[in-house]
Design a protein around this motif. Structure first.
Motif: not given
Length: 177
Positions: A1-24
């Motif tokens: 992702m870094d090499a492609a210039g795509v921002s990413w976030i990984e959190l151990d204490d939250h579900e992925g769909d909640d991170v997507i909802a927050t970003l949205t």
């Protein structure tokens, strides 16, 4: 992702769909449109004029599509799935309440708060809802997406993303080709 210039976030204490909802939520607040690519049906509650859900079958899902198929509005999705059940989230739903009954109960855009004292629950198959009402609210809260996850950084800039490099170029840069 870094090499492609795509921002990413990984959190151990939250579900992925909640991170997507927050970003949205952040992107829409910044005036951007969003396309979420996912097969997670919980994301249907995000569908809006500014938000399209693109499922793995490459079908675009807009708010009207949610209503046409399930007869509820996207903001009613957690109520609907709490009533009908959601096997992906281990939620059994109310016995005897299927998609048609759930949609009828929520007709007119109402939510579970309005249903408790509603004459709609007088139907025989709906009596179980009264006895499981508190559990129903818990299930709905489990299905509801959190749009306020504290993120380590805010990748939403209000500007378009940079153009992605060609896959071959990226593989060569990473030494994988």
């Amino acid at each position: 992702m870094d090499a492609a210039g795509v921002s990413w976030i990984e959190l151990d204490d939250h579900e992925g769909d909640d991170v997507i909802a927050t970003l949205t939520h952040q992107a829409v607040s910044a005036g951007r449109t969003v396309t979420c690519y996912s097969g997670d049906r919980d994301l249907l509650q995000l569908a809006a004029d500014e938000v399209t859900i693109l499922n793995p079958a490459r079908r675009q899902i807009r708010p009207q599509d949610v209503h046409d198929r399930h007869h509820v509005h996207p903001d009613q999705w957690p109520d609907y799935r709490a009533l009908t059940g959601d096997p992906a989230d281990n939620i059994p739903g109310i016995r005897g309440v299927g998609p048609k009954t759930a949609a009828d109960l929520l007709a007119g855009g109402i939510h579970l708060e309005h249903l408790r004292d509603s004459p709609r629950l007088e139907r025989p198959r709906c009596r179980a809802i009264t006895g499981q009402y508190q559990q129903l609210l818990v299930w709905r809260d489990l299905i509801r997406l959190n749009t306020a996850v504290p993120l380590p950084r805010n990748p939403v800039t209000g500007r378009p993303s940079t153009t992605m490099p060609r896959a071959a170029t990226l593989l060569e840069e990473l030494g994988l080709w």
